[in-house]
Design a protein around this motif. Structure first.
Motif, PDB file in Angstrom:
ATOM      1  N   LYS A  12      29.057  58.298  11.007  1.00 31.83           N
ATOM      2  CA  LYS A  12      27.657  58.351  11.060  1.00 31.83           C
ATOM      3  C   LYS A  12      27.271  57.085  11.766  1.00 31.83           C
ATOM      4  CE  LYS A  12      26.268  62.323  10.676  1.00 31.83           C
ATOM      5  NZ  LYS A  12      25.627  63.030  11.758  1.00 31.83           N
ATOM      6  N   LEU A  13      27.694  56.016  11.271  1.00 31.06           N
ATOM      7  CA  LEU A  13      27.315  54.618  11.620  1.00 31.06           C
ATOM      8  C   LEU A  13      27.935  54.553  13.188  1.00 31.06           C
ATOM      9  CD1 LEU A  13      26.147  53.546   9.294  1.00 31.06           C
ATOM     10  CD2 LEU A  13      28.046  52.461   8.509  1.00 31.06           C
ATOM     11  N   GLU A  14      28.980  54.885  13.446  1.00 32.35           N
ATOM     12  CA  GLU A  14      29.666  54.606  14.643  1.00 32.35           C
ATOM     13  C   GLU A  14      28.501  55.725  15.838  1.00 32.35           C
ATOM     14  OE1 GLU A  14      32.250  52.941  16.078  1.00 32.35           O
ATOM     15  OE2 GLU A  14      31.776  51.868  14.386  1.00 32.35           O
ATOM     16  N   PHE A  40      21.424  60.942   2.868  1.00 35.25           N
ATOM     17  CA  PHE A  40      22.652  61.213   2.997  1.00 35.25           C
ATOM     18  C   PHE A  40      22.511  62.786   3.920  1.00 35.25           C
ATOM     19  CE2 PHE A  40      23.409  57.690   0.434  1.00 35.25           C
ATOM     20  CZ  PHE A  40      24.613  57.223   1.419  1.00 35.25           C
ATOM     21  N   LEU A  41      21.767  63.574   3.242  1.00 38.17           N
ATOM     22  CA  LEU A  41      21.565  64.902   3.586  1.00 38.17           C
ATOM     23  C   LEU A  41      20.992  64.979   5.082  1.00 38.17           C
ATOM     24  CD1 LEU A  41      21.296  66.666   0.406  1.00 38.17           C
ATOM     25  CD2 LEU A  41      23.212  65.865   1.446  1.00 38.17           C
ATOM     26  N   ALA A  42      19.874  64.103   4.969  1.00 35.85           N
ATOM     27  CA  ALA A  42      18.931  63.866   6.155  1.00 35.85           C
ATOM     28  C   ALA A  42      20.108  63.485   7.366  1.00 35.85           C
ATOM     29  CB  ALA A  42      18.112  62.889   5.798  1.00 35.85           C
ATOM     30  N   VAL A  43      20.698  62.635   7.057  1.00 38.80           N
ATOM     31  CA  VAL A  43      21.764  62.025   8.023  1.00 38.80           C
ATOM     32  C   VAL A  43      22.696  63.129   8.590  1.00 38.80           C
ATOM     33  CG1 VAL A  43      23.898  61.073   7.410  1.00 38.80           C
ATOM     34  CG2 VAL A  43      22.154  59.717   8.596  1.00 38.80           C
ATOM     35  N   SER A  44      23.135  64.073   7.442  1.00 35.66           N
ATOM     36  CA  SER A  44      24.148  64.923   7.696  1.00 35.66           C
ATOM     37  C   SER A  44      23.633  66.043   8.826  1.00 35.66           C
ATOM     38  CB  SER A  44      24.318  65.537   6.321  1.00 35.66           C
ATOM     39  OG  SER A  44      24.391  67.035   6.534  1.00 35.66           O
ATOM     40  N   LYS A  93      27.584  73.578   4.713  1.00 40.50           N
ATOM     41  CA  LYS A  93      28.213  72.020   4.852  1.00 40.50           C
ATOM     42  C   LYS A  93      27.149  71.245   3.938  1.00 40.50           C
ATOM     43  CE  LYS A  93      29.931  72.712   9.501  1.00 40.50           C
ATOM     44  NZ  LYS A  93      29.566  72.683  10.982  1.00 40.50           N
ATOM     45  N   THR A  94      26.074  71.323   3.853  1.00 43.64           N
ATOM     46  CA  THR A  94      25.090  70.429   3.110  1.00 43.64           C
ATOM     47  C   THR A  94      25.526  70.559   1.767  1.00 43.64           C
ATOM     48  OG1 THR A  94      23.257  70.878   4.792  1.00 43.64           O
ATOM     49  CG2 THR A  94      22.730  69.915   2.436  1.00 43.64           C
ATOM     50  N   ILE A  95      25.845  71.615   1.215  1.00 44.42           N
ATOM     51  CA  ILE A  95      26.284  71.843  -0.096  1.00 44.42           C
ATOM     52  C   ILE A  95      27.696  71.347  -0.296  1.00 44.42           C
ATOM     53  CG2 ILE A  95      26.707  73.510  -1.882  1.00 44.42           C
ATOM     54  CD1 ILE A  95      24.685  75.296  -0.743  1.00 44.42           C
ATOM     55  N   ARG A  96      28.395  71.354   0.392  1.00 42.41           N
ATOM     56  CA  ARG A  96      29.754  70.748   0.493  1.00 42.41           C
ATOM     57  C   ARG A  96      29.634  69.055   0.370  1.00 42.41           C
ATOM     58  NH1 ARG A  96      32.506  74.302   4.069  1.00 42.41           N
ATOM     59  NH2 ARG A  96      33.722  75.929   2.782  1.00 42.41           N
ATOM     60  N   LEU A  97      28.779  68.870   1.365  1.00 48.17           N
ATOM     61  CA  LEU A  97      28.412  67.369   1.361  1.00 48.17           C
ATOM     62  C   LEU A  97      27.855  66.760  -0.101  1.00 48.17           C
ATOM     63  CD1 LEU A  97      28.424  64.598   2.622  1.00 48.17           C
ATOM     64  CD2 LEU A  97      26.257  65.292   3.664  1.00 48.17           C
ATOM     65  N   ILE A  98      26.968  67.421  -0.647  1.00 46.22           N
ATOM     66  CA  ILE A  98      26.445  67.115  -1.965  1.00 46.22           C
ATOM     67  C   ILE A  98      27.565  66.971  -2.983  1.00 46.22           C
ATOM     68  CG2 ILE A  98      25.132  68.041  -3.911  1.00 46.22           C
ATOM     69  CD1 ILE A  98      23.388  69.227  -2.056  1.00 46.22           C
ATOM     70  N   ALA A 121      20.894  55.642  13.393  1.00 46.80           N
ATOM     71  CA  ALA A 121      20.637  54.219  13.940  1.00 46.80           C
ATOM     72  C   ALA A 121      19.258  54.094  14.132  1.00 46.80           C
ATOM     73  CB  ALA A 121      21.138  54.132  15.299  1.00 46.80           C
ATOM     74  N   GLU A 122      18.403  55.131  13.817  1.00 52.72           N
ATOM     75  CA  GLU A 122      17.010  55.033  13.995  1.00 52.72           C
ATOM     76  C   GLU A 122      16.272  54.543  12.887  1.00 52.72           C
ATOM     77  OE1 GLU A 122      15.475  58.605  15.654  1.00 52.72           O
ATOM     78  OE2 GLU A 122      16.506  58.372  17.576  1.00 52.72           O
ATOM     79  N   TYR A 123      17.052  54.584  11.653  1.00 50.10           N
ATOM     80  CA  TYR A 123      16.368  54.282  10.405  1.00 50.10           C
ATOM     81  C   TYR A 123      17.337  53.190   9.574  1.00 50.10           C
ATOM     82  CZ  TYR A 123      14.149  58.720  11.064  1.00 50.10           C
ATOM     83  OH  TYR A 123      13.328  59.767  11.653  1.00 50.10           O
ATOM     84  N   PRO A 124      16.893  51.868  10.116  1.00 51.43           N
ATOM     85  CA  PRO A 124      17.481  50.731   9.721  1.00 51.43           C
ATOM     86  C   PRO A 124      18.158  50.652   8.186  1.00 51.43           C
ATOM     87  CG  PRO A 124      15.907  50.024  11.127  1.00 51.43           C
ATOM     88  CD  PRO A 124      15.718  51.554  10.784  1.00 51.43           C
ATOM     89  N   GLU A 125      16.995  51.220   7.553  1.00 56.12           N
ATOM     90  CA  GLU A 125      16.847  51.262   6.059  1.00 56.12           C
ATOM     91  C   GLU A 125      18.291  51.971   5.664  1.00 56.12           C
ATOM     92  OE1 GLU A 125      12.949  50.998   4.086  1.00 56.12           O
ATOM     93  OE2 GLU A 125      13.847  52.954   3.249  1.00 56.12           O
ATOM     94  N   LEU A 126      18.234  53.050   6.250  1.00 49.20           N
ATOM     95  CA  LEU A 126      19.371  54.159   6.052  1.00 49.20           C
ATOM     96  C   LEU A 126      20.630  53.577   6.447  1.00 49.20           C
ATOM     97  CD1 LEU A 126      20.159  56.983   5.414  1.00 49.20           C
ATOM     98  CD2 LEU A 126      19.287  57.865   7.611  1.00 49.20           C
TER      99      LEU A 126
END
Lengths: 166, 166
Positions: A115-117, B72-76, B51-56, B82-87
């Motif tokens: 994700k970072l890449e 993390f789910l959002a990013v998933s 996939k989301t559930i698997r990621l959880i 990269a648009e959310y530096p905090e993230l």
DNA sequence: CTATAACTTGGAGTCGACTCCAAGTCAAGG
DNA sequence: CCTTGACTTGGAGTCGACTCCAAGTTATAG
């Protein structure tokens, strides 16, 4: 070297990163043996006890519930594991568990790296975990993308799915 | 290939290894978005949801509490991190966490291996974790005895030790 | 002599993460 | 038409692992 140095519960807590309350709690539930007391009733801890507590803390990080730690603590202090085949099995089996966990964690690291890449290069492929995870990785030397598990996420308890069918 | 295949909650549970109850629970606490319903009110799930559930489930294995998984789910699913530096910071920080955890787990593996070997050769040295862990290891290729952490067991919450001092 | 700090105890409370339950809806089969 | 099974809901209960509390003891410092 002073081998027989002793510690208060406070010092022990500080050294192990486990709170006094929790140490007492571990004693209460008999995860730790009853600590020796001074004349005033205060608990005394030795290097060995601290090691045991550290081991508990370490095992906790492997996700082992407290009530399964007993055998590991036994093995920690003195017992020769080879004399208890059951224990050896236990150790092996938990070892496998942990190895899987490591793989699982490595996957998450890969996922994050990806994700970072992805952000870095602004690729718009809607890749997900599960398939081609890291192919374009070169930021750091990674021996293998932990492929053995192949993103199957280590489902180490295949229970579930309609147990309430009496 | 049928991309738009849908699943019942039961199938989803089976596929992900997460119980129906738990999936509903995740929806209840808004960890999962409200699933679409069929006319009869039954939930429908798609590949993406699985996939989301698997990621959880995967993140859970890294010890992340449910209420921290949201980003993390959002990013998933879609967001470009990269648009959310905090993230991004969040990701990086959790990555470090996991790397430490891996080290920690590797230590336990080392510990177990040591105990196992010890039994095998009947060495009577009262070695413990903390010092010369693996020196005589040659059973498998281990790059390094995970030394960076130096058996400090990754105490990633250095709270403790008399907080109740008002 | 008293205040402070460091401990002791038993027990109660909290918190996260489920897990279970009861009552209800809906669809298909005999 | 009635039963069975798969689902729905809200809410209650459970469990592990702490965490906090109150009341009491003992040691040291001022």
């Amino acid at each position: 070297m002073k081998e027989n140095q002793t510690f208060t519960i406070k010092q022990t807590a500080k050294q192990t990163g486990i709170s006094q309350d929790t140490i007492r709690y571990y004693e209460k539930i008999a995860l730790l043996p009853r600590a020796d007391r001074k004349d005033n009733g205060h608990r005394v801890y030795r290097q060995e006890d601290i090691k045991t507590i550290r081991l508990i803390s370490c095992l906790k990080k492997t996700g082992m519930p407290l009530d399964e730690m007993q055998p590991f603590l036994a093995v920690s202090s003195d017992t020769d594991p080879a004399e208890y085949p059951e224990l050896v099995e236990h150790l092996r089996s938990h070892r496998e568990n942990i190895v899987s966990q490591i793989a699982s964690l490595q996957q998450v690291v890969d996922f994050i790296d990806m994700k970072l890449e992805e952000g870095k290069y602004r690729r718009d492929c809607s890749d997900e975990i599960q398939e081609g995870v890291s192919e374009k990785m070169m930021g750091k030397p990674k021996p293998k993308p932990v492929s053995p598990v192949e993103m199957s996420f280590f489902s180490h308890r295949p229970e579930q799915a309609s147990r309430r069918t009496p």
